[in-house]
Design an enzyme around this catalytic site. Structure first.
Site, PDB file in Angstrom:
ATOM      1  N   ARG A 172     -11.341   0.103 -45.155  1.00  0.00           N
ATOM      2  CA  ARG A 172     -12.320   0.973 -45.836  1.00  0.00           C
ATOM      3  C   ARG A 172     -13.387   0.156 -46.547  1.00  0.00           C
ATOM      4  NH1 ARG A 172     -10.544   6.096 -48.111  1.00  0.00           N
ATOM      5  NH2 ARG A 172     -11.422   5.564 -50.121  1.00  0.00           N
ATOM      6  N   ARG A 176     -19.515  -8.191 -46.263  1.00  0.00           N
ATOM      7  CA  ARG A 176     -20.921  -8.423 -45.899  1.00  0.00           C
ATOM      8  C   ARG A 176     -21.320  -9.865 -46.162  1.00  0.00           C
ATOM      9  NH1 ARG A 176     -22.337  -4.064 -49.683  1.00  0.00           N
ATOM     10  NH2 ARG A 176     -22.099  -2.138 -48.495  1.00  0.00           N
ATOM     11  N   ARG A 249       1.284   8.796 -53.612  1.00  0.00           N
ATOM     12  CA  ARG A 249       1.196   7.941 -54.798  1.00  0.00           C
ATOM     13  C   ARG A 249       0.618   8.805 -55.891  1.00  0.00           C
ATOM     14  NH1 ARG A 249       3.883   4.076 -56.433  1.00  0.00           N
ATOM     15  NH2 ARG A 249       2.262   2.765 -57.347  1.00  0.00           N
ATOM     16  N   ARG A 280      -7.730  -0.131 -62.808  1.00  0.00           N
ATOM     17  CA  ARG A 280      -9.143  -0.219 -63.165  1.00  0.00           C
ATOM     18  C   ARG A 280      -9.426   0.472 -64.498  1.00  0.00           C
ATOM     19  NH1 ARG A 280     -11.085   2.979 -57.723  1.00  0.00           N
ATOM     20  NH2 ARG A 280      -9.654   4.702 -57.927  1.00  0.00           N
ATOM     21  N   GLU A 300      -6.643   3.472 -65.391  1.00  0.00           N
ATOM     22  CA  GLU A 300      -5.961   4.185 -64.307  1.00  0.00           C
ATOM     23  C   GLU A 300      -4.696   3.416 -63.922  1.00  0.00           C
ATOM     24  OE1 GLU A 300      -8.825   5.539 -61.370  1.00  0.00           O
ATOM     25  OE2 GLU A 300      -7.320   5.223 -59.815  1.00  0.00           O
ATOM     26  N   TYR A 348      -6.123  11.172 -46.304  1.00  0.00           N
ATOM     27  CA  TYR A 348      -6.844  10.401 -47.297  1.00  0.00           C
ATOM     28  C   TYR A 348      -8.329  10.726 -47.097  1.00  0.00           C
ATOM     29  CZ  TYR A 348      -7.490   5.894 -49.868  1.00  0.00           C
ATOM     30  OH  TYR A 348      -7.786   4.912 -50.776  1.00  0.00           O
ATOM     31  N   ASP A 350     -12.185  11.506 -48.224  1.00  0.00           N
ATOM     32  CA  ASP A 350     -13.227  11.434 -49.241  1.00  0.00           C
ATOM     33  C   ASP A 350     -13.885  12.803 -49.352  1.00  0.00           C
ATOM     34  OD1 ASP A 350     -13.081   8.856 -50.216  1.00  0.00           O
ATOM     35  OD2 ASP A 350     -14.282   8.019 -48.580  1.00  0.00           O
TER      36      ASP A 350
HETATM   37  P1  FAD Z   1      -7.943  19.026 -54.424  1.00  0.00           P
HETATM   38  O1  FAD Z   1      -9.105  18.586 -55.205  1.00  0.00           O
HETATM   39  O2  FAD Z   1      -6.630  18.395 -54.690  1.00  0.00           O
HETATM   40  O3  FAD Z   1      -7.807  20.612 -54.603  1.00  0.00           O
HETATM   41  C1  FAD Z   1      -6.628  21.332 -54.287  1.00  0.00           C
HETATM   42  C2  FAD Z   1      -6.405  22.321 -55.393  1.00  0.00           C
HETATM   43  O4  FAD Z   1      -5.298  23.171 -55.038  1.00  0.00           O
HETATM   44  C3  FAD Z   1      -6.025  21.655 -56.717  1.00  0.00           C
HETATM   45  O5  FAD Z   1      -6.900  22.070 -57.732  1.00  0.00           O
HETATM   46  C4  FAD Z   1      -4.597  22.137 -56.962  1.00  0.00           C
HETATM   47  O6  FAD Z   1      -4.306  22.329 -58.330  1.00  0.00           O
HETATM   48  C5  FAD Z   1      -4.577  23.452 -56.194  1.00  0.00           C
HETATM   49  N1  FAD Z   1      -3.233  23.868 -55.806  1.00  0.00           N
HETATM   50  C6  FAD Z   1      -2.279  23.115 -55.202  1.00  0.00           C
HETATM   51  N2  FAD Z   1      -1.165  23.845 -55.033  1.00  0.00           N
HETATM   52  C7  FAD Z   1      -1.426  25.081 -55.530  1.00  0.00           C
HETATM   53  C8  FAD Z   1      -0.656  26.272 -55.654  1.00  0.00           C
HETATM   54  N3  FAD Z   1       0.606  26.331 -55.234  1.00  0.00           N
HETATM   55  N4  FAD Z   1      -1.221  27.357 -56.234  1.00  0.00           N
HETATM   56  C9  FAD Z   1      -2.504  27.305 -56.693  1.00  0.00           C
HETATM   57  N5  FAD Z   1      -3.282  26.202 -56.594  1.00  0.00           N
HETATM   58  C10 FAD Z   1      -2.737  25.100 -56.026  1.00  0.00           C
HETATM   59  N6  FAD Z   1     -13.690  10.892 -52.839  1.00  0.00           N
HETATM   60  C11 FAD Z   1     -14.949  10.424 -52.709  1.00  0.00           C
HETATM   61  O7  FAD Z   1     -15.683  10.867 -51.816  1.00  0.00           O
HETATM   62  N7  FAD Z   1     -15.457   9.485 -53.562  1.00  0.00           N
HETATM   63  C12 FAD Z   1     -14.715   8.953 -54.588  1.00  0.00           C
HETATM   64  O8  FAD Z   1     -15.211   8.100 -55.343  1.00  0.00           O
HETATM   65  C13 FAD Z   1     -13.361   9.418 -54.740  1.00  0.00           C
HETATM   66  N8  FAD Z   1     -12.592   8.927 -55.715  1.00  0.00           N
HETATM   67  C14 FAD Z   1     -11.318   9.387 -55.855  1.00  0.00           C
HETATM   68  C15 FAD Z   1     -10.564   8.858 -56.888  1.00  0.00           C
HETATM   69  C16 FAD Z   1      -9.270   9.301 -57.083  1.00  0.00           C
HETATM   70  C17 FAD Z   1      -8.453   8.725 -58.209  1.00  0.00           C
HETATM   71  C18 FAD Z   1      -8.712  10.292 -56.204  1.00  0.00           C
HETATM   72  C19 FAD Z   1      -7.305  10.767 -56.391  1.00  0.00           C
HETATM   73  C20 FAD Z   1      -9.478  10.803 -55.170  1.00  0.00           C
HETATM   74  C21 FAD Z   1     -10.790  10.365 -54.980  1.00  0.00           C
HETATM   75  N9  FAD Z   1     -11.599  10.901 -53.981  1.00  0.00           N
HETATM   76  C22 FAD Z   1     -12.880  10.423 -53.836  1.00  0.00           C
HETATM   77  C23 FAD Z   1     -11.125  11.963 -53.079  1.00  0.00           C
HETATM   78  C24 FAD Z   1     -11.464  13.392 -53.600  1.00  0.00           C
HETATM   79  O9  FAD Z   1     -10.831  13.595 -54.857  1.00  0.00           O
HETATM   80  C25 FAD Z   1     -10.982  14.417 -52.584  1.00  0.00           C
HETATM   81  O10 FAD Z   1     -11.621  14.221 -51.349  1.00  0.00           O
HETATM   82  C26 FAD Z   1     -11.211  15.888 -52.982  1.00  0.00           C
HETATM   83  O11 FAD Z   1     -10.968  16.135 -54.334  1.00  0.00           O
HETATM   84  C27 FAD Z   1     -10.287  16.762 -52.149  1.00  0.00           C
HETATM   85  O12 FAD Z   1     -10.560  18.128 -52.345  1.00  0.00           O
HETATM   86  P2  FAD Z   1      -9.464  19.191 -51.927  1.00  0.00           P
HETATM   87  O13 FAD Z   1     -10.037  20.532 -52.222  1.00  0.00           O
HETATM   88  O14 FAD Z   1      -8.976  18.933 -50.554  1.00  0.00           O
HETATM   89  O15 FAD Z   1      -8.191  18.874 -52.864  1.00  0.00           O
HETATM   90  N1  UDP Z   2      -8.726  -3.117 -52.621  1.00  0.00           N
HETATM   91  C1  UDP Z   2      -8.375  -4.362 -53.088  1.00  0.00           C
HETATM   92  N2  UDP Z   2      -9.009  -4.883 -54.176  1.00  0.00           N
HETATM   93  C2  UDP Z   2      -9.982  -4.216 -54.825  1.00  0.00           C
HETATM   94  C3  UDP Z   2     -10.360  -2.937 -54.353  1.00  0.00           C
HETATM   95  C4  UDP Z   2      -9.708  -2.417 -53.250  1.00  0.00           C
HETATM   96  O1  UDP Z   2      -7.485  -4.978 -52.531  1.00  0.00           O
HETATM   97  O2  UDP Z   2     -10.515  -4.742 -55.821  1.00  0.00           O
HETATM   98  C5  UDP Z   2      -7.996  -2.578 -51.458  1.00  0.00           C
HETATM   99  C6  UDP Z   2      -6.773  -1.745 -51.876  1.00  0.00           C
HETATM  100  O3  UDP Z   2      -5.773  -1.973 -50.908  1.00  0.00           O
HETATM  101  C7  UDP Z   2      -7.282  -0.320 -51.771  1.00  0.00           C
HETATM  102  C8  UDP Z   2      -8.209  -0.445 -50.553  1.00  0.00           C
HETATM  103  O4  UDP Z   2      -8.814  -1.729 -50.687  1.00  0.00           O
HETATM  104  O5  UDP Z   2      -6.234   0.598 -51.595  1.00  0.00           O
HETATM  105  C9  UDP Z   2      -9.273   0.617 -50.477  1.00  0.00           C
HETATM  106  O6  UDP Z   2     -10.081   0.544 -51.644  1.00  0.00           O
HETATM  107  P1  UDP Z   2     -10.854   1.775 -52.176  1.00  0.00           P
HETATM  108  O7  UDP Z   2     -11.611   1.399 -53.374  1.00  0.00           O
HETATM  109  O8  UDP Z   2     -11.551   2.422 -51.035  1.00  0.00           O
HETATM  110  O9  UDP Z   2      -9.631   2.699 -52.585  1.00  0.00           O
HETATM  111  P2  UDP Z   2      -9.523   3.940 -53.518  1.00  0.00           P
HETATM  112  O10 UDP Z   2      -9.248   3.385 -54.863  1.00  0.00           O
HETATM  113  O11 UDP Z   2     -10.799   4.700 -53.400  1.00  0.00           O
HETATM  114  O12 UDP Z   2      -8.346   4.600 -52.922  1.00  0.00           O
END
Ligand code: FAD
Ligand code: UDP
Length: 366
Positions: A172, A176, A249, A280, A300, A348, A350
């Site tokens: 991912r 560069r 996780r 982080r 986090e 997984y 985005d």
């Molecule tokens: P969710 O946001 O999980 O929505 C599902 C909803 O269903 C939740 O609100 C949950 O409470 C609800 N639900 C579940 N079970 C039930 C039930 N039984 N009854 C009622 N409600 C229920 N993506 C990016 O593009 N850029 C980023 O920088 C990025 N950073 C991230 C960082 C972290 C730490 C994490 C965890 C994810 C990140 N993502 C990022 C991914 C992004 O969060 C997801 O792509 C997006 O939120 C998924 O949307 P969703 O609707 O599929 O799921």
């Molecule tokens: N990663 C790493 N070092 C860093 C940042 C990322 O080794 O400083 C690795 C790690 O395995 C991570 C993967 O690259 O799970 C993808 O990183 P990304 O930032 O896309 O993961 P996210 O935190 O969004 O899941």
């Protein structure tokens, strides 16, 4: 008597919200139920001490799809944020993703040819196609960067050894040979100026939303209210874990409000040593170029997941993919239930991929 709806949408995250918008724009009625006490799912943002806080971790919207970008821009104005995180290893800072700045900081090399020669010398130990994340990382950036910037971070993030993780996770990250600290390659990137919650609010305009409702605790009653269900919760929970639980996780977020205008000078600093328990620290105000006197930071901490904990990252290894496939086959047999999103499809995803998938589904069925 409760109203009858075309769709019951379980989950007010991005998938559910985009689906609801498209359904309503086609004249359908939607009831959205959400277990949490707020909409937005994991993209939820809230105001704390004058700062827009990403409650469930840093969320940067980035996409290479013009269609997805145009779509989200219809519902929110995006700022010009570009993610340029730093890695802190034993107190020394390195730029991410791996680029000429990182290679200079690591080895003192100043040209692409020198950096490439260094990596070529260090990747010699990998002769076959990489079988696991360790081999993949060494083959991409060499052993020094693997040891300092990948191994500790990845092992705490995933709770297992890099030799037990699939290679694709590290692919991912861009590598560069230019001086470019943009974490993403996508041409469109930014953060909604008014926060993600406002974006989701706009998407849900016109739908009935009930918060604090766990669908699985009252599904018969809720099913009776609509013709079709869109379920965006965990697919294994939907089926009562009948084949066993899929692994995730989890994460724990610890936030602090500080009487400091600027704590770390950038939105994201990764802590790459194994010994530091968090992966982080994010300083939320930098996502929005905030100017106030206070700041909010969040550490986090990766955490093991057990049934009942918040599932953040699906563990897409072979064992879990095989298990997911069995659940998917059950789902395929359903007549009036659709599954979507990160948890419903155990992917997984985005945010942009979630928007694209929800748009594709609605195009197919509406
Ligand atoms: P969710 O946001 O999980 O929505 C599902 C909803 O269903 C939740 O609100 C949950 O409470 C609800 N639900 C579940 N079970 C039930 C039930 N039984 N009854 C009622 N409600 C229920 N993506 C990016 O593009 N850029 C980023 O920088 C990025 N950073 C991230 C960082 C972290 C730490 C994490 C965890 C994810 C990140 N993502 C990022 C991914 C992004 O969060 C997801 O792509 C997006 O939120 C998924 O949307 P969703 O609707 O599929 O799921
Ligand atoms: N990663 C790493 N070092 C860093 C940042 C990322 O080794 O400083 C690795 C790690 O395995 C991570 C993967 O690259 O799970 C993808 O990183 P990304 O930032 O896309 O993961 P996210 O935190 O969004 O899941």
């Amino acid at each position: 008597m409760d109203k009858h709806y075309d769709y019951l949408i379980v989950g007010a995250g991005l998938f559910g919200a985009v689906f609801a918008r498209q359904a309503m724009d086609s004249g359908k009625t939607c009831l959205v139920v959400e277990r949490r006490d707020h909409i937005g799912g994991n993209v939820y943002t809230e105001e704390v001490a004058g700062v827009t806080v990403h409650r469930y971790g840093a969320h940067i919207f980035h996409t290479s799809s013009r269609e997805v970008w145009d779509y989200v821009c219809r519902y929110a104005e995006f700022n010009h944020f570009i993610n340029t995180p730093l890695a802190n290893y034993e107190g020394k800072l390195y730029n991410l993703p791996f680029n000429m700045h990182t290679f200079y900081q690591m080895w003192g090399v100043t040209t692409p040819a020198e950096a490439q020669a260094m990596i070529a010398a260090q990747r010699g130990e990998i002769t076959d196609t990489p079988k696991n994340l360790e081999e993949q990382a060494i083959s991409l950036v060499g052993r020094d960067i693997y040891e300092k910037l990948v191994r500790g971070y990845t092992e705490k993030q995933w709770g297992r050894s890099c030799t037990d993780l699939p290679p694709f996770i590290i692919k991912r990250l861009p590598v560069r040979f230019t001086f470019d600290n943009n974490y993403f390659n996508d041409p469109y990137q930014g953060i909604p100026k008014a926060g993600y919650t406002a974006l989701v609010e706009r998407l849900l305009e016109g739908a009935e939303v009930r918060l604090g409702v766990d669908y699985l605790a009252c599904r018969e009653e809720l099913n009776a209210l609509a013709d079709t269900v869109l379920y965006t919760g965990p697919i294994d929970a939907y089926y009562g874990y009948c084949y066993g639980a899929l692994e995730y996780r989890s994460l724990r977020f610890e936030s602090e409000t500080l009487d400091t205008a600027n704590y770390q000078g950038v939105a994201v600093v990764n802590y790459n040593e194994r010994e530091i328990p968090y992966t982080r620290i994010i300083e939320h105000k930098h996502f929005a170029f905030g100017k106030g006197d206070k700041t909010v930071i969040t550490r986090e901490y990766p955490a093991d997941w057990t049934v009942g904990a918040e599932p953040y990252y699906p563990v897409n290894d072979e064992k879990n993919q095989t298990l997911y496939e069995r659940y998917r086959q059950l789902a395929e047999g359903e007549k009036n239930v659709l599954f979507g999103g990160r948890l419903g499809q155990y992917r997984y995803y985005d945010m942009d991929k979630v928007v694209a998938a929800a748009l594709a589904l609605t195009k197919e069925i509406l």
